[in-house]
Scaffold this active site. Structure first.
Site, PDB file in Angstrom:
ATOM      1  CG  HIS A  46      -8.398   1.198  -0.043  1.00  0.00           C
ATOM      2  ND1 HIS A  46      -8.181  -0.016   0.371  1.00  0.00           N
ATOM      3  CD2 HIS A  46      -6.969   1.658  -0.305  1.00  0.00           C
ATOM      4  CE1 HIS A  46      -6.784  -0.087   0.145  1.00  0.00           C
ATOM      5  NE2 HIS A  46      -6.099   0.857  -0.178  1.00  0.00           N
ATOM      6  CE  LYS A  96       4.051  -7.398  -3.775  1.00  0.00           C
ATOM      7  NZ  LYS A  96       3.643  -6.099  -3.371  1.00  0.00           N
ATOM      8  NE  ARG A 127      -1.608   4.743   3.244  1.00  0.00           N
ATOM      9  CZ  ARG A 127      -1.371   3.550   2.846  1.00  0.00           C
ATOM     10  NH1 ARG A 127      -1.797   2.726   3.810  1.00  0.00           N
ATOM     11  NH2 ARG A 127      -0.553   3.258   1.792  1.00  0.00           N
ATOM     12  CB  SER A 138      -4.221  -4.114   1.979  1.00  0.00           C
ATOM     13  OG  SER A 138      -5.242  -3.272   1.446  1.00  0.00           O
TER      14      SER A 138
END
Ligand code: ADP
Length: 170
Positions: A24, A48, A97, A135
């Site tokens: 990041h 979440k 990615r 992460s």
């Protein structure tokens, strides 16, 4: 792009950042070559809970970008494009990615474009040696006692070690 005066171009880099990684961070540094100001913005997920709370994540981002005076961290509720408009941002930054990001990013980019046509989504391709960093992978490695220091900024390493230490002690 909106008609911001030259020298005032702002981009929002939104995400979960739970926690911010070196992948990041590199995207923030590269975005600062294209924009005058970059706001790294943590979205609040309605259900979440996350590993770190939203305010902890914002603080960890802030400590990790302390060397970048034109970047700052924030959190937002609700639609990200509304946050962009509030902040006077002309672009959304997303990192790409090769493993699975494209379809979801494309869909989100199209939706954001439909809602707010003046805000451009700018995709920055992940550096080859950062492409596998996420992460969730870092949380997993840390949970199993692996070495994750090289994948995260120092403040994140310290916060995760202290959390792992307090868990081990409890
Ligand atoms: P989200 O839950 O919105 O995907 P993340 O915090 O996982 O939030 O990621 C935020 C943005 O950063 C996304 O655009 C993601 O593709 C990108 N990103 C995540 N990890 C990397 C990395 N290692 N290199 C480059 N970009 C990344």
């Amino acid at each position: 792009m909106s008609d911001e005066p030259l020298g005032q171009r702002t981009a929002v880099y939104p995400g979960s950042f739970d926690p911010i990684t070196r992948g990041h961070l590199e995207i923030v540094e590269r975005a600062l070559r294209l924009f005058d100001q970059v706001i790294v913005a943590v979205g609040r997920h309605p259900t979440k809970k996350g590993y770190f709370s939203v305010s902890e994540r914002v603080d960890l981002i802030s400590a990790s970008i302390a060397h970048l005076p034109r970047a700052r961290s924030a959190n937002f509720d609700g639609l990200m494009v509304n946050f962009c408009v509030e902040q006077g941002a002309s672009a959304i930054i997303r990192g790409l990615r090769p493993m699975g990001d494209f379809e979801t990013e494309y869909q989100m980019g199209m939706a954001n474009r439909d809602i707010a046509p003046t805000i451009e989504t700018v995709f920055l391709i992940a550096r080859p040696d950062h492409q596998f960093i996420s992460s969730s992978l870092i949380r997993e490695i840390a949970h199993h006692g692996g070495d994750f220091q090289r994948y995260v900024p120092e403040p994140v390493f310290e916060a995760m070690m202290s959390r792992l230490g307090s868990k081990a002690g409890s």
